[in-house]
Write a protein that holds these residues in place. Structure first.
Motif, PDB file in Angstrom:
ATOM      1  N   UNK A 142      41.412  41.713  37.484  1.00  0.00           N
ATOM      2  CA  UNK A 142      42.619  41.150  36.871  1.00  0.00           C
ATOM      3  C   UNK A 142      43.414  40.307  37.878  1.00  0.00           C
ATOM      4  N   UNK A 143      43.858  39.154  37.454  1.00  0.00           N
ATOM      5  CA  UNK A 143      44.682  38.297  38.301  1.00  0.00           C
ATOM      6  C   UNK A 143      43.905  37.511  39.339  1.00  0.00           C
ATOM      7  N   UNK A 144      42.574  37.658  39.353  1.00  0.00           N
ATOM      8  CA  UNK A 144      41.764  36.971  40.377  1.00  0.00           C
ATOM      9  C   UNK A 144      40.973  35.807  39.776  1.00  0.00           C
ATOM     10  N   UNK A 145      41.550  35.182  38.766  1.00  0.00           N
ATOM     11  CA  UNK A 145      40.828  34.119  38.059  1.00  0.00           C
ATOM     12  C   UNK A 145      40.340  33.013  38.990  1.00  0.00           C
ATOM     13  N   UNK A 146      41.147  32.720  40.025  1.00  0.00           N
ATOM     14  CA  UNK A 146      40.736  31.608  40.907  1.00  0.00           C
ATOM     15  C   UNK A 146      39.553  31.976  41.808  1.00  0.00           C
ATOM     16  N   UNK A 147      39.228  33.267  41.872  1.00  0.00           N
ATOM     17  CA  UNK A 147      38.013  33.654  42.606  1.00  0.00           C
ATOM     18  C   UNK A 147      36.778  33.425  41.736  1.00  0.00           C
TER      19      UNK A 147
END
Ligand SMILES: [Zn+2]
Length: 334
Positions: free
Chosen positions: A33-38
């Motif tokens: 969650x919240x790591x979309x840019x990875x």
């Protein structure tokens, strides 16, 4: 003992059906969650992560992106991507394009999968290299390495090293007669990829699928996922014999009236990416109007949320099919 053993097999088979698709690279940060840019490679450093996701995510919501742009994890000394690309599920290779200058997908591979009776086609694009032994017609296993990530494409804007990604799609296949239709629809234009042209593959939301099959609630079914798509509109076609009906009989509904009187056409539910997810046979007595293609209804809320395919338009207070919508129906029923 036997019963337990049988039960064990049943549980395994069920588990496999619930997660039919794997990630095509080692990057699984979609689940963080919240790591979309990875996970996603946006179109530019100042663009939001969802520009690398599925949907009307580009050009202020007016441009469709049919796949996931999955970010690179591994590079060589020159900074070039080296991530192995893996088949998302067991399947058969149906197309390999090794002429990157002939497609905005660059080098790409299409693999056919049969999941819960549904033919689904995965596509992997911008590859730098394809496994030398890989051939059309070859069976592959889910997780089997098929290629290496790259930056190939024939578009003017090159994919920069920092944006290196695999473009990954999960599609339904529209029509085997695509080459003949294309010749008629676009006279004089080249069709370098036969029926494996991207226009003949309509993608499902790969992000939703990968998240749904990972959900702790369990019970993911691809068939239910497709059947449960939100409709953008319903259209009626005065056609009774087109390949999609045979390819996707699971999506054809029952109608006792048409069973009794004979089928004169199909009422089709389209999602916003023109995936025909429910086809209801209609008898002549149930069809009004003589037009070959008719727009029956539009889900205005869905249109407001996802309009980038421009399949329908409201003109002077009335909804109608656009040229794009009509062309999609021509192809579907060709
Ligand atoms: Zn892409």
């Amino acid at each position: 003992m036997t019963r337990l053993f049988v039960a064990g097999i049943f549980v395994c088979a069920l588990a496999a059906a619930q997660s039919p698709f794997r990630f095509p690279t080692a990057n699984q940060a979609l689940y963080e969650p919240g790591q979309e840019l990875k996970f996603f490679a946006p179109t530019a450093p100042d663009k939001p992560w969802n520009s690398g996701s599925f949907g009307c995510v580009r050009s202020d919501g007016w441009q469709m992106h049919e796949g996931l742009d999955i970010r690179c994890l591994q590079r060589d000394r020159r900074g070039e991507p080296t991530d192995p690309i893996m088949s998302t599920a067991d399947g058969t290779v149906v197309y390999i394009n090794k002429r990157p200058s002939l497609s905005n997908y660059g080098n790409y591979i299409v693999i056919r999968h049969l999941i819960e009776g549904l033919e689904i086609y995965s596509l992997y694009a911008h590859l730098s290299a394809i496994q030398p032994a890989l051939r059309v017609g070859q069976a592959v296993k889910g997780g089997e390495v098929i290629a290496t990530m790259g930056r190939t494409s024939n578009t003017g804007e090159t994919i920069t090293q920092d944006r290196a990604h695999v473009h990954f799609e999960l599609n339904v296949f529209v029509n085997d007669n695509f080459p003949a239709w294309y010749k008629k629809a676009f006279p004089g234009e080249r069709n370098d990829h036969g029926m494996w042209n991207g226009q003949n593959l309509n993608a499902l939301d790969e992000c939703e699928i990968l998240l749904a099959e990972h959900s702790p609630k369990g019970g993911f079914s691809l068939l239910n996922f497709v059947r449960g798509q939100t409709g953008l509109c319903r259209v009626l076609v005065r056609a009774t014999n087109f390949p999609y009906l045979k390819r996707y009989p699971e999506l054809v509904l029952k109608n006792p009236v048409a069973d009794k009187e004979g089928v004169a056409g199909y009422e089709i539910a389209w999602n916003y990416n023109a995936v025909a997810f429910a086809l209801m046979p209609r008898a002549a007595s149930e069809i009004k109007g003589r037009a070959r293609f008719q727009l029956l209804s539009v889900n205005e809320a869905e249109y407001a949320a996802h309009h980038c395919r421009r399949l329908v338009v409201k003109r002077v207070g009335r909804w109608e099919l656009t040229d794009t919508g009509l062309r999609e129906l021509e192809l579907l029923t060709y």
